[in-house]
Design a protein around this motif. Structure first.
Motif, PDB file in Angstrom:
ATOM      1  N   TYR A   1      82.892  58.143 -45.057  1.00  0.00           N
ATOM      2  CA  TYR A   1      83.415  57.835 -46.394  1.00  0.00           C
ATOM      3  C   TYR A   1      84.303  58.995 -46.828  1.00  0.00           C
TER       4      TYR A   1
ATOM      5  N   VAL B   1      90.946  58.626 -39.422  1.00  0.00           N
ATOM      6  CA  VAL B   1      90.346  58.018 -38.224  1.00  0.00           C
ATOM      7  C   VAL B   1      89.941  59.075 -37.204  1.00  0.00           C
TER       8      VAL B   1
ATOM      9  N   LEU C   1      84.421  52.836 -41.390  1.00  0.00           N
ATOM     10  CA  LEU C   1      85.172  53.622 -42.366  1.00  0.00           C
ATOM     11  C   LEU C   1      84.965  52.951 -43.716  1.00  0.00           C
TER      12      LEU C   1
ATOM     13  N   ARG D   1      85.522  52.303 -47.661  1.00  0.00           N
ATOM     14  CA  ARG D   1      86.526  52.410 -48.717  1.00  0.00           C
ATOM     15  C   ARG D   1      86.028  51.635 -49.932  1.00  0.00           C
TER      16      ARG D   1
ATOM     17  N   GLU E   1      94.631  49.663 -49.936  1.00  0.00           N
ATOM     18  CA  GLU E   1      93.617  49.844 -48.898  1.00  0.00           C
ATOM     19  C   GLU E   1      93.829  48.894 -47.721  1.00  0.00           C
TER      20      GLU E   1
ATOM     21  N   ALA F   1      94.045  50.138 -44.011  1.00  0.00           N
ATOM     22  CA  ALA F   1      93.137  49.578 -43.006  1.00  0.00           C
ATOM     23  C   ALA F   1      93.921  49.064 -41.802  1.00  0.00           C
TER      24      ALA F   1
ATOM     25  N   ASN G   1      95.124  52.130 -39.871  1.00  0.00           N
ATOM     26  CA  ASN G   1      93.987  52.762 -39.202  1.00  0.00           C
ATOM     27  C   ASN G   1      93.520  51.936 -38.005  1.00  0.00           C
ATOM     28  N   ARG G   2      93.545  50.619 -38.157  1.00  0.00           N
ATOM     29  CA  ARG G   2      93.114  49.742 -37.052  1.00  0.00           C
ATOM     30  C   ARG G   2      94.056  49.865 -35.858  1.00  0.00           C
TER      31      ARG G   2
ATOM     32  N   GLN H   1      85.945  50.249 -37.670  1.00  0.00           N
ATOM     33  CA  GLN H   1      86.105  49.112 -38.580  1.00  0.00           C
ATOM     34  C   GLN H   1      86.079  49.579 -40.028  1.00  0.00           C
ATOM     35  N   THR H   2      87.076  49.173 -40.810  1.00  0.00           N
ATOM     36  CA  THR H   2      87.080  49.490 -42.245  1.00  0.00           C
ATOM     37  C   THR H   2      86.190  48.497 -42.980  1.00  0.00           C
TER      38      THR H   2
END
Length: 175
Positions: free
Chosen positions: A17, A90, A101, A103, A114, A118, A121-122, A129-130
């Motif tokens: 987080y 990440v 992750l 959020r 976000e 996400a 980040n992916r 996984q967000t």
């Protein structure tokens, strides 16, 4: 996929987080408590930005996060780790063994931003996984920036921050 805080297959789910937590708010605490429902261990990553001058040092923020959780749910304190990071979220999450992750979302504006993060980040870390967690109704309007501004102008922020944070803010601002 998780089931009862464990990844299917028996591995422990570790969540990361990230945030500045300057100061820790009731909104942060709300998301932190929700995150502990989906992960067996939560790593709170305090982002360190050399160009910014925070109200609290990393050590102070880490202590306030720990004490706020200990006050809210003493039995879960051992499942929390607080770390600093100054790289990609990440990469920091991966360095701490996280596969989730976390959020927090307050409103549609947060969701739009976000979702972009996400997606990026992916692309960089498909193994992480967000997970979006909605803020509770009472904490939706709270931002750390507004809390700092209200406190700096002498306003009462007691409804917006955990008790340990309120005490620390009063001590810091009364110097």
């Amino acid at each position: 996929m998780t089931k009862g805080g464990k990844l299917v297959g028996g591995a422990m789910a570790i969540a990361f987080y990230p945030g500045s937590f300057d100061p820790m708010t009731n909104g942060h605490l709300d998301v932190l408590l929700q995150a502990l429902q989906v992960a067996e261990k939560l790593v709170v990553g305090i982002g360190i930005h050399p160009g910014k001058k925070p109200m609290f040092t990393f050590e102070e923020r880490a202590d306030l996060i720990r004490s706020s959780l200990a006050e809210a749910v003493p039995s879960r304190s051992a499942e929390l780790e607080v770390v600093s990071f100054d790289n990609l979220v990440v990469d920091a999450a991966r360095a701490h063994g996280a596969t989730l992750l976390i959020r927090g979302l307050r409103d549609g504006t947060d969701l739009d931003y976000e979702m972009q993060m996400a997606g990026m980040n992916r692309q960089m870390a498909p193994d992480i996984q967000t997970v979006f967690l909605p803020a509770g109704v009472a904490s939706r309007p709270i931002t750390a920036t507004l809390v700092r501004q209200i406190a700096a102008m002498g306003g009462d922020v007691g409804a917006f921050v955990p008790a340990p944070v309120l005490t620390a803010m009063k001590n810091k601002l009364n110097r």
